[in-house]
Design an enzyme around this catalytic site. Sequence first.
Site, PDB file in Angstrom:
ATOM      1  N   ASP A 190       3.462  15.556  13.341  1.00 40.45           N
ATOM      2  CA  ASP A 190       3.632  15.304  11.914  1.00 40.45           C
ATOM      3  C   ASP A 190       2.281  15.309  11.201  1.00 40.45           C
ATOM      4  OD1 ASP A 190       5.045  14.788   9.553  1.00 40.45           O
ATOM      5  OD2 ASP A 190       4.759  12.622   9.757  1.00 40.45           O
ATOM      6  N   GLY A 208       7.006   4.538   4.212  1.00 38.88           N
ATOM      7  CA  GLY A 208       7.356   5.835   4.766  1.00 38.88           C
ATOM      8  C   GLY A 208       8.613   5.746   5.587  1.00 38.88           C
ATOM      9  N   ALA A 209       8.849   6.793   6.379  1.00 41.40           N
ATOM     10  CA  ALA A 209      10.086   6.869   7.151  1.00 41.40           C
ATOM     11  C   ALA A 209      10.187   5.765   8.176  1.00 41.40           C
ATOM     12  CB  ALA A 209      10.165   8.237   7.843  1.00 41.40           C
ATOM     13  N   VAL A 241       3.945  -0.594   4.395  1.00 41.85           N
ATOM     14  CA  VAL A 241       2.564  -0.957   4.697  1.00 41.85           C
ATOM     15  C   VAL A 241       2.025  -1.826   3.565  1.00 41.85           C
ATOM     16  CG1 VAL A 241       0.244  -0.131   5.225  1.00 41.85           C
ATOM     17  CG2 VAL A 241       2.228   1.201   5.950  1.00 41.85           C
ATOM     18  N   LYS A 271       1.683  -2.706   8.992  1.00 46.15           N
ATOM     19  CA  LYS A 271       2.913  -1.938   8.910  1.00 46.15           C
ATOM     20  C   LYS A 271       4.046  -2.771   9.504  1.00 46.15           C
ATOM     21  CE  LYS A 271       3.114   2.489   9.817  1.00 46.15           C
ATOM     22  NZ  LYS A 271       3.146   3.792  10.520  1.00 46.15           N
ATOM     23  N   LEU A 330       0.815  -1.211   0.000  1.00 45.00           N
ATOM     24  CA  LEU A 330       0.000   0.000   0.000  1.00 45.00           C
ATOM     25  C   LEU A 330       0.847   1.260   0.000  1.00 45.00           C
ATOM     26  CD1 LEU A 330      -2.727  -1.022   2.606  1.00 45.00           C
ATOM     27  CD2 LEU A 330      -2.980  -0.941   0.123  1.00 45.00           C
ATOM     28  N   GLY A 335       8.457   2.642   8.027  1.00 38.85           N
ATOM     29  CA  GLY A 335       8.165   1.270   7.644  1.00 38.85           C
ATOM     30  C   GLY A 335       7.356   1.147   6.375  1.00 38.85           C
TER      31      GLY A 335
END
Length: 481
Positions: free
Chosen positions: A290, A171-172, A176, A191, A168, A174
């Site tokens: 964030d 990111g920073a 997904v 994740k 899917l 991990g």
Amino acid sequence: MITDEIMPLTLPDTQNADGLSQSQDSQPVPIIWGRLCPNNLTLKTMEMIKDEYTMGRSDSCDICFTKDNIKPKWLGVISKVHCKIIKERIINGNNDDIVVYLEDTSQNGTFVNKVLVGKGKRILLESNDIISLAQPVFAVYVFMSTKAFEGNDLPPELRCKYAVSRKLGSGACGEVKMVFSKIGCKRFAMKSIVKRTFSSGPRNLLNDPEKIMNEVKILKTLKHPCIIKMEEIVDTPRTVYIVLELMEGGELFDRIKGTNGLPEPITKIFFYQMVLAVRYLHERGITHRDLKPENILLADNAEVTLIKISDFGLSKLVDAETMMKTFCGTPLYVAPEILKTHGRGAYTSQVDIWSLGIILYACLSSAMPFSINDQNKGLQEQILSGRFCFPHSKFGKITYRAKELIKRMLTVDPKKRATINQVLLDPWLKDRSMQDVVHDLMRNKLGENFGPLIDLGAKYNNNKLNEIETCKTVIKRPRFK
């Protein structure tokens, strides 16, 4: 920031020699997606090309059990249609997922790997699954998929529960992937965060084994309709696996992208939910740090739907440099007090208010208040001065109160900036009809996965609410230069 993008158009080659040489009467070759391999010599292998197969005593079944292929003592306990094997295509935007499951339609039970499915229930089928009828010991077929799910690298406690499908995103912290529960065939997001060891070289706090469980601890304590729900967590020596509810509607970023801004009533519904979720966090001493459209997830593709805030693990895992870049490469959502100290100074939960102000501006306009393309003033200087404007081309139809709320949130001095409670009480959000819509979404039991249908015309008396003008301008994902 805002650009006109012309995508190259690639046309299929429909006039090649191979295509012209084919007969008009030729039929496509059926694709075999699975096989049923018999557990005894009297049954035959079934190559599966249809979307549904039945097995039982009835002559109409694709696999018909008779006295010629099984013993009479077993034939008497098999139903006319004992079970079905169904291949289902699940469409997710531009991606399709193929799921194969067994549905038990029998009186005496169907078993997969000696586990009873239960009449009227379904279970996901994977390669090497053994199908038994009436009793676990009466194994008739082994299902073999021609395209087996990934997931062999999962720990046993997850591999026995889930089958891994497509990626899917990443990111920073991990990667997904979509996963399917083997019992019930429900979809989740998983994740995976790979831990690092630091015998030498600089420490990457995003993968620090001592801090990586922070996301887990935060997620376990949070229970709110507008905050992503964690199903379970498995911690291994090398990787942490977090199973989360799957949000079918994707990111708010993608909802904004390609529009000239979301309609103000729709934006208000989304933003009110964000504010309620952030207030819930701040009341518990948690600062997200964030907040951005990529971390706001939508329950489904309906225009009005439940939203959920995600990625709380980053709120304390990040170092100063990463915080400055907000994991996207540019500090477009970062509060000025963080920029002043390069992320090393003390700051409060007011940084979330600044980020909410940026998000609200983006939702209403599909633009950003501070531009990376400004030739006269750098991005950091723009943010530190807090100078921005509301271009008439973007905000000409936006109400005065909405713009005033943005100003209150994008106040440089955090002590003068509106608090989360002050935002919640702002005149723009004192909209009883909008609040009723949101509270209905939050109370609705289906709201966890599906946005209920709402007559927005009656709520807002706005016949043009559903008319979203699309254009070629988009918000580009920020890149640090």
